[in-house]
Design an enzyme around this catalytic site. Structure first.
Site, PDB file in Angstrom:
ATOM      1  N   GLU A  46       0.824  -1.207   0.000  1.00 45.39           N
ATOM      2  CA  GLU A  46       0.000   0.000   0.000  1.00 45.39           C
ATOM      3  C   GLU A  46       0.860   1.259   0.000  1.00 45.39           C
ATOM      4  O   GLU A  46       0.553   2.238  -0.690  1.00 45.39           O
ATOM      5  CB  GLU A  46      -0.915   0.005   1.231  1.00 45.39           C
ATOM      6  CG  GLU A  46      -1.892  -1.165   1.279  1.00 45.39           C
ATOM      7  CD  GLU A  46      -1.361  -2.359   2.055  1.00 45.39           C
ATOM      8  OE1 GLU A  46      -2.180  -3.039   2.689  1.00 45.39           O
ATOM      9  OE2 GLU A  46      -0.131  -2.611   2.017  1.00 45.39           O
ATOM     10  N   CYS A  71      -2.544  -4.081   7.093  1.00 47.58           N
ATOM     11  CA  CYS A  71      -2.150  -4.316   8.484  1.00 47.58           C
ATOM     12  C   CYS A  71      -2.588  -3.137   9.353  1.00 47.58           C
ATOM     13  O   CYS A  71      -2.754  -2.007   8.890  1.00 47.58           O
ATOM     14  CB  CYS A  71      -0.645  -4.541   8.591  1.00 47.58           C
ATOM     15  SG  CYS A  71       0.369  -3.131   8.096  1.00 47.58           S
ATOM     16  N   TRP A 171      20.331 -39.590 -11.637  1.00 49.03           N
ATOM     17  CA  TRP A 171      19.627 -38.564 -12.404  1.00 49.03           C
ATOM     18  C   TRP A 171      18.527 -39.187 -13.250  1.00 49.03           C
ATOM     19  O   TRP A 171      18.758 -40.140 -13.998  1.00 49.03           O
ATOM     20  CB  TRP A 171      20.591 -37.781 -13.291  1.00 49.03           C
ATOM     21  CG  TRP A 171      21.587 -36.977 -12.515  1.00 49.03           C
ATOM     22  CD1 TRP A 171      22.938 -37.128 -12.498  1.00 49.03           C
ATOM     23  CD2 TRP A 171      21.301 -35.891 -11.621  1.00 49.03           C
ATOM     24  NE1 TRP A 171      23.529 -36.225 -11.656  1.00 49.03           N
ATOM     25  CE2 TRP A 171      22.543 -35.445 -11.096  1.00 49.03           C
ATOM     26  CE3 TRP A 171      20.131 -35.265 -11.202  1.00 49.03           C
ATOM     27  CZ2 TRP A 171      22.641 -34.401 -10.186  1.00 49.03           C
ATOM     28  CZ3 TRP A 171      20.226 -34.230 -10.289  1.00 49.03           C
ATOM     29  CH2 TRP A 171      21.452 -33.807  -9.797  1.00 49.03           C
ATOM     30  N   ARG A 185      13.384 -24.613  -4.504  1.00 48.64           N
ATOM     31  CA  ARG A 185      14.060 -24.530  -3.199  1.00 48.64           C
ATOM     32  C   ARG A 185      14.163 -23.082  -2.721  1.00 48.64           C
ATOM     33  O   ARG A 185      13.988 -22.798  -1.535  1.00 48.64           O
ATOM     34  CB  ARG A 185      15.460 -25.141  -3.298  1.00 48.64           C
ATOM     35  CG  ARG A 185      15.495 -26.647  -3.431  1.00 48.64           C
ATOM     36  CD  ARG A 185      16.935 -27.129  -3.579  1.00 48.64           C
ATOM     37  NE  ARG A 185      17.018 -28.568  -3.757  1.00 48.64           N
ATOM     38  CZ  ARG A 185      18.144 -29.213  -4.037  1.00 48.64           C
ATOM     39  NH1 ARG A 185      19.273 -28.530  -4.167  1.00 48.64           N
ATOM     40  NH2 ARG A 185      18.135 -30.520  -4.185  1.00 48.64           N
ATOM     41  N   ASP A 201      22.648 -40.136  -1.910  1.00 45.20           N
ATOM     42  CA  ASP A 201      22.822 -39.068  -2.900  1.00 45.20           C
ATOM     43  C   ASP A 201      23.823 -37.995  -2.482  1.00 45.20           C
ATOM     44  O   ASP A 201      24.279 -37.217  -3.320  1.00 45.20           O
ATOM     45  CB  ASP A 201      21.471 -38.391  -3.182  1.00 45.20           C
ATOM     46  CG  ASP A 201      20.462 -39.335  -3.809  1.00 45.20           C
ATOM     47  OD1 ASP A 201      20.876 -40.422  -4.248  1.00 45.20           O
ATOM     48  OD2 ASP A 201      19.260 -38.989  -3.856  1.00 45.20           O
ATOM     49  N   LEU A 205      21.388 -29.674  -1.061  1.00 47.13           N
ATOM     50  CA  LEU A 205      20.101 -29.032  -0.764  1.00 47.13           C
ATOM     51  C   LEU A 205      20.189 -27.512  -0.759  1.00 47.13           C
ATOM     52  O   LEU A 205      19.460 -26.839  -0.026  1.00 47.13           O
ATOM     53  CB  LEU A 205      19.532 -29.529   0.571  1.00 47.13           C
ATOM     54  CG  LEU A 205      19.324 -31.040   0.706  1.00 47.13           C
ATOM     55  CD1 LEU A 205      18.648 -31.357   2.033  1.00 47.13           C
ATOM     56  CD2 LEU A 205      18.523 -31.603  -0.449  1.00 47.13           C
ATOM     57  N   ARG A 208      21.822 -23.481  -6.253  1.00 51.36           N
ATOM     58  CA  ARG A 208      23.045 -23.225  -7.019  1.00 51.36           C
ATOM     59  C   ARG A 208      22.766 -22.844  -8.471  1.00 51.36           C
ATOM     60  O   ARG A 208      23.559 -22.166  -9.093  1.00 51.36           O
ATOM     61  CB  ARG A 208      23.954 -24.465  -6.988  1.00 51.36           C
ATOM     62  CG  ARG A 208      24.311 -24.914  -5.574  1.00 51.36           C
ATOM     63  CD  ARG A 208      25.224 -26.117  -5.569  1.00 51.36           C
ATOM     64  NE  ARG A 208      24.650 -27.272  -6.241  1.00 51.36           N
ATOM     65  CZ  ARG A 208      23.726 -28.078  -5.718  1.00 51.36           C
ATOM     66  NH1 ARG A 208      23.252 -27.823  -4.503  1.00 51.36           N
ATOM     67  NH2 ARG A 208      23.270 -29.118  -6.389  1.00 51.36           N
ATOM     68  N   SER A 291       5.637 -41.612   4.676  1.00 50.83           N
ATOM     69  CA  SER A 291       5.256 -41.251   6.046  1.00 50.83           C
ATOM     70  C   SER A 291       4.383 -40.004   6.047  1.00 50.83           C
ATOM     71  O   SER A 291       3.361 -39.945   6.749  1.00 50.83           O
ATOM     72  CB  SER A 291       6.519 -41.007   6.886  1.00 50.83           C
ATOM     73  OG  SER A 291       7.257 -42.185   7.059  1.00 50.83           O
TER      74      SER A 291
END
Length: 346
Positions: A46, A71, A171, A185, A201, A205, A208, A291
């Site tokens: 705003e 807000c 891969w 990510r 692997d 994480l 890049r 899971s």
């Protein structure tokens, strides 16, 4: 409002833990100002929209379209609702309500008390989907959870590998898909893998192949068996290791005691909420993914499908879902599903 949504999305990956917000100001059918929340700690949508108006005298005859309720509290910036009142904008159209207990209707009440005409619910579904991480965090007190995996055309996520073959991922998809994963990510606050994925692997994480922030890295290591050479233990970026073993934390590497039993995933959610983590990307192997599926602790799934065929190996989780959309990535594809449209088959 559609234009305000477009603007809001430009803040993706930069504004968390704030929501993405866009704002458009219209005078007699013409847009005279627009803005969005660029970065956490900086001016809200705003404020930026009002600042872009050349002739402020027109504001008293204008309508403001904003994707989220303004807000009403002092945080890193002053209340936007007060600024709207101060600038005498007579009508405000709002996409969705802010569930944050610091706002939650108070912004609208402030506007109405000052005599503003307020309309709510315009393109509400689109506004809510855009801020699904923020809304889930505040409404359900848990992070928004995205499951991600890559699978072959014949439904395998990995080959049956010997320990001598551990250390590099198998891969399945192409370079464009890997770029898309790194972008994903950068959009999320945290990322989680299990012990087997970390061993097989040796993933970093990190982001890049895209410009953006690294997510908080998290790994399950119940018995403390990850080797010191593991990329996840390199202390290059903030990392949490959930374990039952006793290990001293180091800079950027925190060990958290966790009981690996029923309710473990809910406990992880609780820990993340305490840290203000609004979204979690689960890039685990079959066991960890299933899971989350069994416990219904997920909101979105992104499945990358390559053109390879393994014939045998580790089967991908079985699903029977309604496809939301599909994106082509050269000779690979990404399929996106949302839990609120389906019932998992597990």
């Amino acid at each position: 409002m559609a234009r305000a949504i477009e603007l809001a999305k430009l803040g993706m990956g930069q504004v968390a833990p704030n929501p993405m917000v866009g704002c458009v100001i219209v005078h007699q059918g013409t847009i005279i100002g627009e803005g969005y929340h660029h970065k956490y700690g900086e001016a809200h949508a705003e404020v930026n929209a009002i600042s872009s108006v050349r002739n402020l005298d027109l504001l008293c005859e204008s309508t403001m379209y904003v994707t989220l309720e303004p807000c009403s509290h002092f945080g890193k910036t002053p209340p936007c609702a007060d600024l709207v009142v101060q600038m005498k904008i007579p009508k405000i159209v709002i996409g969705s309500m802010d569930p944050n207990e610091k706002v939650s209707g108070r912004g609208i009440a402030r506007l109405k008390l000052a005599g503003c005409l307020v309309e709510t619910g315009m393109l509400e579904e689109e506004c809510n989907r855009m801020n699904r991480r923020f809304l889930t965090f505040h409404r359900e007190r848990r992070p928004y959870i995205i499951l991600k995996w890559a699978q072959t055309e014949d439904g395998f996520i990995d080959r049956d590998r010997l320990e001598t073959e551990f250390g590099q991922p198998t891969w399945i998809t192409n370079d464009l898909s890997r770029i898309a994963v790194h972008k994903m990510r950068s959009d999320e606050a945290a990322i989680l893998v299990g012990t087997n994925t970390a061993l097989k692997d040796n993933p970093s994480l990190t982001v890049r192949e895209w410009s953006g922030n690294h997510p908080l890295r998290m790994v399950l290591d119940r018995r403390g068996i990850l080797p010191a050479t593991s990329a996840l233990l390199d202390q290059s970026t903030e990392t949490l290791v959930f374990t039952e073993s006793s290990t001293a934390s180091k800079p950027n590497l925190e060990y958290i005691a966790l009981q690996f039993k029923e309710g473990m995933l809910t406990e992880i959610n609780r820990i993340l909420v305490e840290r203000g983590i609004q979204s979690l990307l689960v890039e685990g192997g079959k066991s960890l993914l299933e899971s989350y599926l069994r416990e219904g602790l997920w909101d979105e799934a992104r499945i990358y499908i390559g053109n390879a065929r393994f014939g045998a190996g580790v089967k991908a989780p079985e699903t029977d879902w309604v496809l939301d959309r599909e994106e082509k990535l050269d000779d690979s594809q990404m399929r996106i599903y949302y839990r609120n449209k389906l019932t998992p088959s597990l």
